[in-house]
Design a protein around this motif. Structure first.
Motif, PDB file in Angstrom:
ATOM      1  N   HIS A  79      -7.074  13.330   1.182  1.00 26.04           N
ATOM      2  CA  HIS A  79      -7.695  12.337   1.510  1.00 26.04           C
ATOM      3  C   HIS A  79      -8.771  12.228   2.374  1.00 26.04           C
ATOM      4  O   HIS A  79      -9.276  12.654   2.970  1.00 26.04           O
ATOM      5  CB  HIS A  79      -6.833  10.884   2.167  1.00 26.04           C
ATOM      6  CG  HIS A  79      -7.519   9.608   1.989  1.00 26.04           C
ATOM      7  ND1 HIS A  79      -8.595   9.388   2.405  1.00 26.04           N
ATOM      8  CD2 HIS A  79      -6.887   8.750   0.723  1.00 26.04           C
ATOM      9  CE1 HIS A  79      -8.844   7.790   1.877  1.00 26.04           C
ATOM     10  NE2 HIS A  79      -7.479   7.243   0.839  1.00 26.04           N
ATOM     11  N   SER A 109     -11.548   4.830  -1.402  1.00 24.31           N
ATOM     12  CA  SER A 109     -12.250   5.929  -1.393  1.00 24.31           C
ATOM     13  C   SER A 109     -11.928   6.645  -2.595  1.00 24.31           C
ATOM     14  O   SER A 109     -12.484   7.794  -3.295  1.00 24.31           O
ATOM     15  CB  SER A 109     -10.795   6.727  -0.899  1.00 24.31           C
ATOM     16  OG  SER A 109      -9.603   6.032  -1.337  1.00 24.31           O
ATOM     17  N   ASP A 141      -3.378   1.813  -4.216  1.00 22.29           N
ATOM     18  CA  ASP A 141      -4.369   2.222  -3.102  1.00 22.29           C
ATOM     19  C   ASP A 141      -5.233   0.920  -3.018  1.00 22.29           C
ATOM     20  O   ASP A 141      -4.405  -0.226  -3.687  1.00 22.29           O
ATOM     21  CB  ASP A 141      -5.394   3.242  -4.010  1.00 22.29           C
ATOM     22  CG  ASP A 141      -6.221   3.213  -4.905  1.00 22.29           C
ATOM     23  OD1 ASP A 141      -6.162   1.920  -5.355  1.00 22.29           O
ATOM     24  OD2 ASP A 141      -6.480   4.548  -5.357  1.00 22.29           O
ATOM     25  N   SER A 142      -5.914   1.454  -2.070  1.00 26.54           N
ATOM     26  CA  SER A 142      -6.712  -0.082  -1.781  1.00 26.54           C
ATOM     27  C   SER A 142      -7.124  -0.978  -2.641  1.00 26.54           C
ATOM     28  O   SER A 142      -7.685  -2.163  -3.044  1.00 26.54           O
ATOM     29  CB  SER A 142      -7.723  -0.011  -1.107  1.00 26.54           C
ATOM     30  OG  SER A 142      -7.369   0.688   0.636  1.00 26.54           O
ATOM     31  N   THR A 173      -4.733   7.560  -2.449  1.00 24.22           N
ATOM     32  CA  THR A 173      -4.113   7.407  -2.152  1.00 24.22           C
ATOM     33  C   THR A 173      -3.172   8.096  -3.483  1.00 24.22           C
ATOM     34  O   THR A 173      -2.177   8.523  -4.314  1.00 24.22           O
ATOM     35  CB  THR A 173      -3.491   6.558  -1.314  1.00 24.22           C
ATOM     36  OG1 THR A 173      -3.566   5.352  -1.671  1.00 24.22           O
ATOM     37  CG2 THR A 173      -3.264   7.185   0.101  1.00 24.22           C
ATOM     38  N   ASN A 220     -11.905  -0.928   4.255  1.00 23.16           N
ATOM     39  CA  ASN A 220     -11.716  -0.538   4.603  1.00 23.16           C
ATOM     40  C   ASN A 220     -12.568  -1.625   6.336  1.00 23.16           C
ATOM     41  O   ASN A 220     -13.033  -0.832   7.405  1.00 23.16           O
ATOM     42  CB  ASN A 220     -11.169   0.204   5.670  1.00 23.16           C
ATOM     43  CG  ASN A 220     -10.575   0.978   4.437  1.00 23.16           C
ATOM     44  OD1 ASN A 220     -10.629   0.917   3.168  1.00 23.16           O
ATOM     45  ND2 ASN A 220      -9.928   1.984   4.545  1.00 23.16           N
ATOM     46  N   HIS A 276       0.402  -1.150  -0.020  1.00 23.95           N
ATOM     47  CA  HIS A 276      -0.559  -0.099   0.057  1.00 23.95           C
ATOM     48  C   HIS A 276       0.848   1.131  -0.090  1.00 23.95           C
ATOM     49  O   HIS A 276       2.032   0.800   0.726  1.00 23.95           O
ATOM     50  CB  HIS A 276      -0.989   0.420   0.667  1.00 23.95           C
ATOM     51  CG  HIS A 276      -2.118   0.901   1.137  1.00 23.95           C
ATOM     52  ND1 HIS A 276      -1.894   2.145   2.106  1.00 23.95           N
ATOM     53  CD2 HIS A 276      -2.977   1.090   0.349  1.00 23.95           C
ATOM     54  CE1 HIS A 276      -2.591   3.479   1.415  1.00 23.95           C
ATOM     55  NE2 HIS A 276      -3.869   2.177   0.780  1.00 23.95           N
ATOM     56  N   GLU A 290     -10.818  10.614   3.878  1.00 24.46           N
ATOM     57  CA  GLU A 290     -11.301  10.003   5.181  1.00 24.46           C
ATOM     58  C   GLU A 290     -10.967  11.103   6.307  1.00 24.46           C
ATOM     59  O   GLU A 290     -11.508  11.144   7.396  1.00 24.46           O
ATOM     60  CB  GLU A 290     -10.196   8.682   5.630  1.00 24.46           C
ATOM     61  CG  GLU A 290     -10.447   7.556   5.182  1.00 24.46           C
ATOM     62  CD  GLU A 290     -10.082   6.136   5.027  1.00 24.46           C
ATOM     63  OE1 GLU A 290      -8.903   6.421   5.891  1.00 24.46           O
ATOM     64  OE2 GLU A 290      -9.508   5.376   4.547  1.00 24.46           O
TER      65      GLU A 290
HETATM   66  P1  13P Z   1      -7.295   4.082  -0.391  1.00 23.21           P
HETATM   67  O1  13P Z   1      -7.693   3.539  -0.938  1.00 23.21           O
HETATM   68  O2  13P Z   1      -7.025   5.491  -0.482  1.00 23.21           O
HETATM   69  O3  13P Z   1      -5.215   4.224  -0.108  1.00 23.21           O
HETATM   70  O4  13P Z   1      -6.668   4.475   1.075  1.00 23.21           O
HETATM   71  C1  13P Z   1      -6.987   3.346   1.801  1.00 23.21           C
HETATM   72  C2  13P Z   1      -6.611   3.466   3.314  1.00 23.21           C
HETATM   73  O5  13P Z   1      -6.698   3.227   4.317  1.00 23.21           O
HETATM   74  C3  13P Z   1      -6.633   5.547   3.716  1.00 23.21           C
HETATM   75  O6  13P Z   1      -6.262   5.387   5.017  1.00 23.21           O
END
Ligand code: 13P
Ligand code: SF4
Length: 325
Positions: free
Chosen positions: A223, A155, A66-67, A240, A140, A49, A225
């Motif tokens: 971000h 995200s 990113d995720s 990200t 998440n 990551h 979040e």
């Molecule tokens: P992303 O998918 O943007 O990489 O976010 C994952 C994450 O855990 C951000 O805190």
């Protein structure tokens, strides 16, 4: 010069020298060399990551992102062993998409405050409270929470996923700030949960205003979040990978990346011309992953991620539905 340094060209050190003191490099180089050899013998790949430390991100990872990128790439891999340099829910997602492969997490304690904020029982209770309202679940989360959901999101695709359902109302869990940020961009009515990321909730709108006072030429990237107030003070918000793409495309002079600390370090390697102002917060979960633990993970094939079949089938459907949007 030790054998590690002989086999690992100096170009690796060139990439991380701003973050790794020269005195520490011989030890890290030995780990990096051992990992490279184990990856070959195990037919393994390392997914990392964007929040992993530079020596992991730039020196041993095969795929970074990113995720959403990591989930997509995990679905395409033909290696026998996948090591997730990230947190547990990311390793679970890789396992869901690769049920026949061995998926390893170097430290099974690498959790996530959002994943910990909600259980499968909570989702069942939400469904009872809002009958017929579809449940969109941020990746998440644990596999058992995904299993109770209609579809996942990350995200980078949350708004698209929410709007893809064609429903006037959607339950978007568990991050209250991601939900609030999506709600600002869509006409779909969003029912949130109260989860929060311990890293991103720490940034404040006043902090951003103060940064702009001190650095009038600053570009602020946040971000989603982060709180809606922080996102409103920023020039751009995204996953990200979207944040690093913004820097690739827009070439800002001075940047504050309101996200985890390693992000600025990793992106700055590719952008020596950009000045990174570093108000950042560390994710203690991401920081549990180290080169030594990655080496041990490959050497001893630990810690294997297993998901109960009944949960895995339903959770996989929610992830695959997201990948199809
Ligand atoms: P992303 O998918 O943007 O990489 O976010 C994952 C994450 O855990 C951000 O805190
Ligand atoms: Fe979870 Fe926040 Fe860490 Fe991302 S940064 S893994 S959301 S605790």
């Amino acid at each position: 010069m030790n054998t590690a340094l002989k086999r690992q060209p100096d170009r690796l050190y060139e990439r991380v020298r701003a973050f790794v003191p020269a005195v520490e490099w011989p030890v890290l180089a030995t780990e990096i060399d051992a990992i490279a050899e184990l990856k070959r013998t195990r037919n393994a790949v390392i997914l990392a990551h964007n929040y992993q430390t530079p020596e992991i991100y730039h020196c041993v990872a095969d795929i970074v992102g990113d995720s959403l990128n990591l989930a997509r790439e995990a679905a395409r891999l033909d290696a026998e062993v996948i090591v997730m340099a990230g947190v547990y829910f990311m390793a679970e997602t890789a396992k869901l998409l690769n049920p026949d492969k061995q998926v390893l997490i170097p430290d099974p304690e690498a959790g996530c405050s959002l994943a910990e904020s909600i259980t499968a029982e909570d989702v069942r209770a939400l469904r009872k409270r809002y009958p017929g309202v579809p449940v969109v679940t941020y990746v998440n989360t644990s596999a058992s929470v995904k299993a109770e959901s209609d579809i996942c999101c990350t995200s980078s695709n949350a708004r698209r996923v929410v709007e893809s359902l064609g429903s006037p109302q959607v339950i978007l869990i568990p991050d209250r700030y991601l939900a609030a940020n999506v709600a600002r961009e869509t006409t779909v009515s969003i029912i949130p949960w109260h989860g929060r990321c311990i890293v991103h909730e720490q940034f404040g709108a006043e902090e951003v205003r103060e940064l702009r006072r001190v650095h009038p030429d600053l570009t602020v990237l946040a971000h989603p979040e982060c709180t809606p107030e922080v996102v409103a003070e920023s020039d751009f918000s995204g996953s990200t990978t979207a944040l690093s793409r913004y820097i690739d495309d827009q070439h800002p002079i001075k940047v504050a990346l309101l996200t985890e600390c390693s992000m600025s370090d990793n992106v700055s390697v590719e952008h020596p011309e950009v000045q990174f102002i570093r108000p950042c917060n560390l994710c203690p979960h991401m920081k549990r992953i180290t080169l030594a633990k990655i080496r041990e993970s490959l050497a001893f094939l630990r810690h294997a991620v297993e998901i109960e079949a009944g949960i895995a089938d339903r959770a996989r459907r929610a992830v695959e539905r997201m990948l199809a949007v």
